[in-house]
Write a protein that holds these residues in place. Structure first.
Motif, PDB file in Angstrom:
ATOM      1  N   ASP A  83       0.830  -1.210   0.000  1.00 52.13           N
ATOM      2  CA  ASP A  83       0.000   0.000   0.000  1.00 52.13           C
ATOM      3  C   ASP A  83       0.859   1.252   0.000  1.00 52.13           C
ATOM      4  O   ASP A  83       0.549   2.234  -0.680  1.00 52.13           O
ATOM      5  CB  ASP A  83      -0.948   0.028   1.207  1.00 52.13           C
ATOM      6  N   GLU A  84       1.946   1.209   0.752  1.00 45.11           N
ATOM      7  CA  GLU A  84       2.843   2.364   0.820  1.00 45.11           C
ATOM      8  C   GLU A  84       3.590   2.549  -0.507  1.00 45.11           C
ATOM      9  O   GLU A  84       3.830   3.676  -0.928  1.00 45.11           O
ATOM     10  CB  GLU A  84       3.822   2.200   1.980  1.00 45.11           C
ATOM     11  N   VAL A  85       3.961   1.438  -1.162  1.00 46.31           N
ATOM     12  CA  VAL A  85       4.595   1.552  -2.482  1.00 46.31           C
ATOM     13  C   VAL A  85       3.647   2.272  -3.425  1.00 46.31           C
ATOM     14  O   VAL A  85       4.031   3.238  -4.096  1.00 46.31           O
ATOM     15  CB  VAL A  85       4.988   0.167  -3.062  1.00 46.31           C
ATOM     16  N   ALA A  86       2.399   1.839  -3.473  1.00 41.58           N
ATOM     17  CA  ALA A  86       1.416   2.461  -4.374  1.00 41.58           C
ATOM     18  C   ALA A  86       1.252   3.938  -4.053  1.00 41.58           C
ATOM     19  O   ALA A  86       1.232   4.782  -4.965  1.00 41.58           O
ATOM     20  CB  ALA A  86       0.076   1.730  -4.268  1.00 41.58           C
ATOM     21  N   MET A  87       1.134   4.275  -2.770  1.00 42.16           N
ATOM     22  CA  MET A  87       0.957   5.668  -2.376  1.00 42.16           C
ATOM     23  C   MET A  87       2.147   6.524  -2.828  1.00 42.16           C
ATOM     24  O   MET A  87       1.973   7.617  -3.374  1.00 42.16           O
ATOM     25  CB  MET A  87       0.793   5.765  -0.857  1.00 42.16           C
ATOM     26  N   ASN A 127       9.739  -7.690  -8.308  1.00 37.27           N
ATOM     27  CA  ASN A 127       8.704  -8.098  -9.245  1.00 37.27           C
ATOM     28  C   ASN A 127       7.326  -7.642  -8.769  1.00 37.27           C
ATOM     29  O   ASN A 127       6.525  -7.117  -9.552  1.00 37.27           O
ATOM     30  CB  ASN A 127       8.741  -9.616  -9.422  1.00 37.27           C
ATOM     31  N   HIS A 128       7.064  -7.834  -7.495  1.00 35.47           N
ATOM     32  CA  HIS A 128       5.774  -7.432  -6.949  1.00 35.47           C
ATOM     33  C   HIS A 128       5.618  -5.910  -6.970  1.00 35.47           C
ATOM     34  O   HIS A 128       4.554  -5.387  -7.311  1.00 35.47           O
ATOM     35  CB  HIS A 128       5.602  -7.974  -5.537  1.00 35.47           C
ATOM     36  N   ALA A 129       6.668  -5.195  -6.623  1.00 36.83           N
ATOM     37  CA  ALA A 129       6.607  -3.733  -6.643  1.00 36.83           C
ATOM     38  C   ALA A 129       6.429  -3.205  -8.066  1.00 36.83           C
ATOM     39  O   ALA A 129       5.721  -2.211  -8.277  1.00 36.83           O
ATOM     40  CB  ALA A 129       7.863  -3.147  -6.004  1.00 36.83           C
ATOM     41  N   ILE A 130       7.036  -3.857  -9.028  1.00 39.35           N
ATOM     42  CA  ILE A 130       6.857  -3.460 -10.430  1.00 39.35           C
ATOM     43  C   ILE A 130       5.396  -3.633 -10.835  1.00 39.35           C
ATOM     44  O   ILE A 130       4.818  -2.766 -11.502  1.00 39.35           O
ATOM     45  CB  ILE A 130       7.813  -4.245 -11.351  1.00 39.35           C
ATOM     46  N   LYS A 131       4.800  -4.723 -10.426  1.00 39.44           N
ATOM     47  CA  LYS A 131       3.375  -4.954 -10.701  1.00 39.44           C
ATOM     48  C   LYS A 131       2.536  -3.821 -10.115  1.00 39.44           C
ATOM     49  O   LYS A 131       1.640  -3.287 -10.784  1.00 39.44           O
ATOM     50  CB  LYS A 131       2.960  -6.302 -10.110  1.00 39.44           C
ATOM     51  N   ILE A 132       2.821  -3.447  -8.881  1.00 34.53           N
ATOM     52  CA  ILE A 132       2.081  -2.362  -8.226  1.00 34.53           C
ATOM     53  C   ILE A 132       2.301  -1.046  -8.960  1.00 34.53           C
ATOM     54  O   ILE A 132       1.348  -0.306  -9.233  1.00 34.53           O
ATOM     55  CB  ILE A 132       2.500  -2.253  -6.744  1.00 34.53           C
ATOM     56  N   ALA A 133       3.551  -0.736  -9.293  1.00 26.83           N
ATOM     57  CA  ALA A 133       3.852   0.516 -10.001  1.00 26.83           C
ATOM     58  C   ALA A 133       3.131   0.568 -11.347  1.00 26.83           C
ATOM     59  O   ALA A 133       2.573   1.611 -11.712  1.00 26.83           O
ATOM     60  CB  ALA A 133       5.361   0.658 -10.184  1.00 26.83           C
TER      61      ALA A 133
END
Length: 134
Positions: free
Chosen positions: A79-83, A115-121
């Motif tokens: 959630d914080e990555v997305a924000m 990989n997961h953070a890239i998906k979120i971004a």
């Protein structure tokens, strides 16, 4: 003696920085959901994270944004990555900056985290692009 009902200068600076980075609408929504239970936590993050760390002059907001996204991705804080990816609209960090940061995450914190953070971004960028197209 300090009046506990009067916000500190650090809090006021933090709120100004928080609004500048995250945007008024995000901060207003967050403030509307504050309860007696989480008020102390909200004050802490506003003063410490936003009033102290994010308000320091040594790194630019762009640089802080890049570092923050990399750290949050490495810690799996979705959630914080997305924000903070959304906040790059206000910090000047580019999509290329985020890509580079996440490449570092892959090497130093692990491919699954990156990989997961890239998906979120990518999801956040799709939302931003759709908002701009509308």
């Amino acid at each position: 003696m300090n009046d506990p009902t009067v916000p500190s200068e650090r809090y006021l600076q933090g709120m100004a920085t928080r609004r500048s980075v995250l945007g008024d609408s995000h901060v207003d929504r967050a403030q509307q959901s504050v309860t007696e239970f989480d008020q102390p936590f909200q004050e802490l993050i506003t003063e410490a994270a936003w009033g102290h760390v994010w308000s320091r002059p040594t790194l630019s907001r762009r640089e802080r944004s890049i570092v923050t996204i990399a750290l949050l991705a490495a810690l799996g804080q979705d959630d914080e990555v997305a924000m903070h990816v959304r906040a790059t609209r206000n910090t000047g960090a580019t999509r290329d900056d985020i890509c580079e940061a996440l490449l570092h995450v892959a090497i130093y914190a692990g491919v699954p985290a990156a990989n997961h953070a890239i998906k979120i971004a990518k999801q956040v960028f799709e939302q931003i692009d759709a908002e701009q197209a509308a």
